[in-house]
Design a protein around this motif. Structure first.
Motif, PDB file in Angstrom:
ATOM      1  N   ILE A  48       0.320  -1.109   0.226  1.00 17.98           N
ATOM      2  CA  ILE A  48      -0.236   0.230  -0.750  1.00 17.98           C
ATOM      3  C   ILE A  48       0.748   1.159  -0.143  1.00 17.98           C
ATOM      4  O   ILE A  48       0.571   2.124  -0.307  1.00 17.98           O
ATOM      5  N   LEU A  49       1.758   1.308   0.837  1.00 16.17           N
ATOM      6  CA  LEU A  49       2.328   2.387   1.041  1.00 16.17           C
ATOM      7  C   LEU A  49       3.798   2.862   0.004  1.00 16.17           C
ATOM      8  O   LEU A  49       3.477   4.269  -1.398  1.00 16.17           O
ATOM      9  N   LEU A  50       3.766   1.484  -1.260  1.00 17.59           N
ATOM     10  CA  LEU A  50       4.551   2.013  -2.254  1.00 17.59           C
ATOM     11  C   LEU A  50       3.370   2.529  -4.152  1.00 17.59           C
ATOM     12  O   LEU A  50       4.142   3.256  -4.035  1.00 17.59           O
ATOM     13  N   ALA A  51       2.550   2.256  -3.222  1.00 18.21           N
ATOM     14  CA  ALA A  51       1.519   2.012  -4.546  1.00 18.21           C
ATOM     15  C   ALA A  51       1.027   3.750  -4.377  1.00 18.21           C
ATOM     16  O   ALA A  51       0.594   4.202  -5.252  1.00 18.21           O
ATOM     17  N   ALA A  52       1.092   3.863  -2.820  1.00 17.42           N
ATOM     18  CA  ALA A  52       0.449   5.325  -3.038  1.00 17.42           C
ATOM     19  C   ALA A  52       1.801   6.308  -3.119  1.00 17.42           C
ATOM     20  O   ALA A  52       1.508   7.350  -3.742  1.00 17.42           O
ATOM     21  N   ILE A  53       2.826   6.054  -2.854  1.00 13.01           N
ATOM     22  CA  ILE A  53       3.800   7.506  -3.239  1.00 13.01           C
ATOM     23  C   ILE A  53       3.799   6.540  -4.830  1.00 13.01           C
ATOM     24  O   ILE A  53       3.937   8.031  -5.255  1.00 13.01           O
ATOM     25  N   SER A  54       3.111   5.864  -5.673  1.00 14.51           N
ATOM     26  CA  SER A  54       3.784   5.503  -7.398  1.00 14.51           C
ATOM     27  C   SER A  54       2.188   7.043  -7.220  1.00 14.51           C
ATOM     28  O   SER A  54       2.247   7.719  -8.133  1.00 14.51           O
ATOM     29  N   MET A  55       1.188   6.419  -6.726  1.00 12.64           N
ATOM     30  CA  MET A  55       0.404   7.284  -6.997  1.00 12.64           C
ATOM     31  C   MET A  55      -0.729   8.949  -7.034  1.00 12.64           C
ATOM     32  O   MET A  55      -0.443   9.667  -7.660  1.00 12.64           O
ATOM     33  N   VAL A  56       0.662   9.325  -5.344  1.00 14.79           N
ATOM     34  CA  VAL A  56       0.835  10.381  -5.752  1.00 14.79           C
ATOM     35  C   VAL A  56       1.583  11.616  -6.482  1.00 14.79           C
ATOM     36  O   VAL A  56       1.558  13.073  -6.860  1.00 14.79           O
ATOM     37  N   ILE A  57       2.410  10.506  -7.110  1.00 13.40           N
ATOM     38  CA  ILE A  57       3.751  10.876  -8.112  1.00 13.40           C
ATOM     39  C   ILE A  57       2.701  11.549  -9.677  1.00 13.40           C
ATOM     40  O   ILE A  57       2.616  13.066  -9.676  1.00 13.40           O
ATOM     41  N   TYR A  58       2.160  10.479  -9.928  1.00 18.76           N
ATOM     42  CA  TYR A  58       1.199  11.136 -10.855  1.00 18.76           C
ATOM     43  C   TYR A  58      -0.480  11.831 -10.389  1.00 18.76           C
ATOM     44  O   TYR A  58      -0.761  12.364 -11.782  1.00 18.76           O
ATOM     45  N   THR A  59      -0.309  11.120  -9.889  1.00 21.25           N
ATOM     46  CA  THR A  59      -1.514  12.577  -8.809  1.00 21.25           C
ATOM     47  C   THR A  59      -1.492  14.198  -9.087  1.00 21.25           C
ATOM     48  O   THR A  59      -1.952  15.343  -9.780  1.00 21.25           O
ATOM     49  N   SER A  60       0.229  14.069  -8.647  1.00 15.98           N
ATOM     50  CA  SER A  60       0.398  16.187  -8.482  1.00 15.98           C
ATOM     51  C   SER A  60       0.744  16.121  -9.579  1.00 15.98           C
ATOM     52  O   SER A  60       0.965  16.937 -10.110  1.00 15.98           O
ATOM     53  N   MET A  61       1.473  14.741 -10.450  1.00 13.47           N
ATOM     54  CA  MET A  61       1.549  15.640 -12.047  1.00 13.47           C
ATOM     55  C   MET A  61       0.127  15.756 -12.802  1.00 13.47           C
ATOM     56  O   MET A  61       0.724  17.069 -13.144  1.00 13.47           O
ATOM     57  N   GLY A  62      -0.812  15.338 -12.590  1.00 14.07           N
ATOM     58  CA  GLY A  62      -1.930  15.605 -13.040  1.00 14.07           C
ATOM     59  C   GLY A  62      -2.782  17.426 -12.338  1.00 14.07           C
ATOM     60  O   GLY A  62      -3.266  17.798 -12.995  1.00 14.07           O
ATOM     61  N   SER A  63      -1.878  17.552 -11.140  1.00 14.57           N
ATOM     62  CA  SER A  63      -2.748  18.548 -10.608  1.00 14.57           C
ATOM     63  C   SER A  63      -1.211  19.767 -11.276  1.00 14.57           C
ATOM     64  O   SER A  63      -2.129  20.878 -12.070  1.00 14.57           O
ATOM     65  N   ARG A  64       0.031  19.981 -11.057  1.00 12.98           N
ATOM     66  CA  ARG A  64       0.548  20.334 -12.100  1.00 12.98           C
ATOM     67  C   ARG A  64      -0.117  20.673 -13.762  1.00 12.98           C
ATOM     68  O   ARG A  64       0.136  22.000 -13.934  1.00 12.98           O
TER      69      ARG A  64
END
Length: 410
Positions: A48-64
């Protein structure tokens, strides 16, 4: 009193992150987390931790992207890399969203049966038309979804937290679960399913649309990133709460969860009828929020990928969203077979379509002409590549599983 004003300001700035969290955490996610906790205890919390880190990266890419561009991300991909590429990504996103809809409808039925006693197959026939009514008649669908999802996500957290408190988990064992000591190639199906509960790329892609709908600009980048981090953190927290609850209440007793309904029943056996009701309320919140927003994302991304409209104020996104809603309802009502295995397979197989989304986001976020100073830096690219490799490995593994499953049906 200053901290109260700060908290109110912070909460008002949130919204898109809650929407992403609500769509990702549906009954399929709850079923997978419950099943894995009951079978393996705390051993796979690290996934869950690894998947969450990956999701944070791509979600922040969407925000930017959302705060720095007027065009939608799929319009920009079409302009820079060809309409065919945005169309394929839109189709992939729609398929990924559709794979969740079956589980969302089942979850609504299971939860409402647990609360009311009325047969589970009746409820998709009620909640799906309700979702369609909201889709076509809500004056500002985005604001309605934002407020509704914030409430439902908080209901989920409270409900699952109360169940966790009842189980009195071992804190030391929980800490060990975040250390990746349980990896083996035989456990890749477990890892794939858990990755699918958290790392959902069509949700990360849609974050750019939500940021644009909010009216955020480059000056709001910190607000957008904070929203992304909060939403995904809450998503990961709920998944962790469910795994810990199942691991501490059921795993020591050798009880295996075969469905979300079974999880509720097992909690009732251990803690009384109110535990079943609390769990069912959390499950219903997860199911309806995901049912509604997941269809909106799938329909909206498909329409935009094909160049037929990018907002829910337009005709084609609403039509494609309605198709996704009706598909999920019909399959849930008429499906006959091994529900739990199909749910878990659907949850994991949702990642089959998403490498294309990852490639599209990676390319456009590294395009200096499009992103300017907000393009990916070195570390963001390193983590984005890690997320892409994680998804690709899971896709390779799940491809064989799905082929085998389809062959068993024929």
């Amino acid at each position: 009193m200053h901290w109260i004003k700060t908290l109110k300001y912070y909460l008002k700035s949130l919204g898109p992150g809650f929407i992403i969290a609500s769509v990702v955490l549906g009954p399929g996610s709850i079923t997978v987390s419950s099943r894995i906790g009951s079978e393996h205890g705390y051993a796979f919390l690290w996934v869950i931790l690894l998947a969450a880190i990956s999701m944070v990266i791509y979600t922040s890419m969407g925000s930017r992207f959302g705060v720095s561009n007027k065009d939608s991300i799929l319009q920009s991909i079409a302009g820079n890399y060809g309409r065919w590429f945005s169309a394929v990504i839109g189709i992939a996103a729609f398929l990924a969203a559709s794979s969740f809809q079956f589980g969302n409808n089942l979850g609504v039925g299971i939860a409402m049966e647990g609360i009311t006693g009325v047969d589970e197959r009746v409820w998709p026939l009620i909640f799906t038309p309700l979702a369609i009514v909201l889709l076509f008649w809500a004056k500002n669908l985005y604001k309605l979804l934002e407020k509704l999802m914030m409430v439902l996500v908080m209901v989920m957290i409270v409900a699952f937290f109360f169940n966790l408190v009842l189980t009195k988990p071992d804190v030391g064992e929980i800490a060990k679960g975040f250390v990746p000591s349980s990896f083996s190639f035989d456990s890749l199906d477990i890892i794939a399913a858990l990755v699918g509960t958290t790392f959902v790329l069509h949700g990360a892609l849609y974050q750019s649309y939500l940021a644009q709908k909010r009216g955020w600009k480059v000056g709001d980048i910190k607000k957008g990133l904070s929203d992304s981090y909060t939403g995904i953190s809450l998503l990961a927290l709920i998944s962790v709460l469910i795994i810990i609850t199942s691991a501490s209440a059921l795993y020591p007793n050798g009880i295996t969860v075969n469905s979300a309904a079974d999880m509720a029943l097992q909690l009732e056996a251990l803690f009384g009828s109110y535990a079943k009701v609390i769990f069912s309320i959390g499950l219903c919140s997860a199911a309806f929020s995901s049912l509604m927003v997941n269809a909106v994302m799938g329909g909206g991304l498909l329409a935009d990928g094909l160049g037929l409209g990018s907002t829910m104020d337009e005709k084609m996104p609403k039509i494609f969203t309605t198709i996704a809603l009706l598909m999920g309802m019909l399959i849930a009502v008429f499906f006959r077979g091994n529900i739990i295995y199909t749910l878990i397979l659907a949850q994991a197989s949702s990642i089959l379509a998403v490498p294309l989304i990852a490639i599209g986001m990676f390319l456009i976020l590294n395009n200096k002409k499009v992103m300017g100073k907000l393009k990916n830096n070195l570390w963001q690219n390193v983590l984005a590549v890690f997320g892409f490799l994680l998804i690709s490995i899971m896709v390779y593994f799940m491809y064989g599983k799905i082929i085998t499953y389809i062959q068993s049906l024929s």
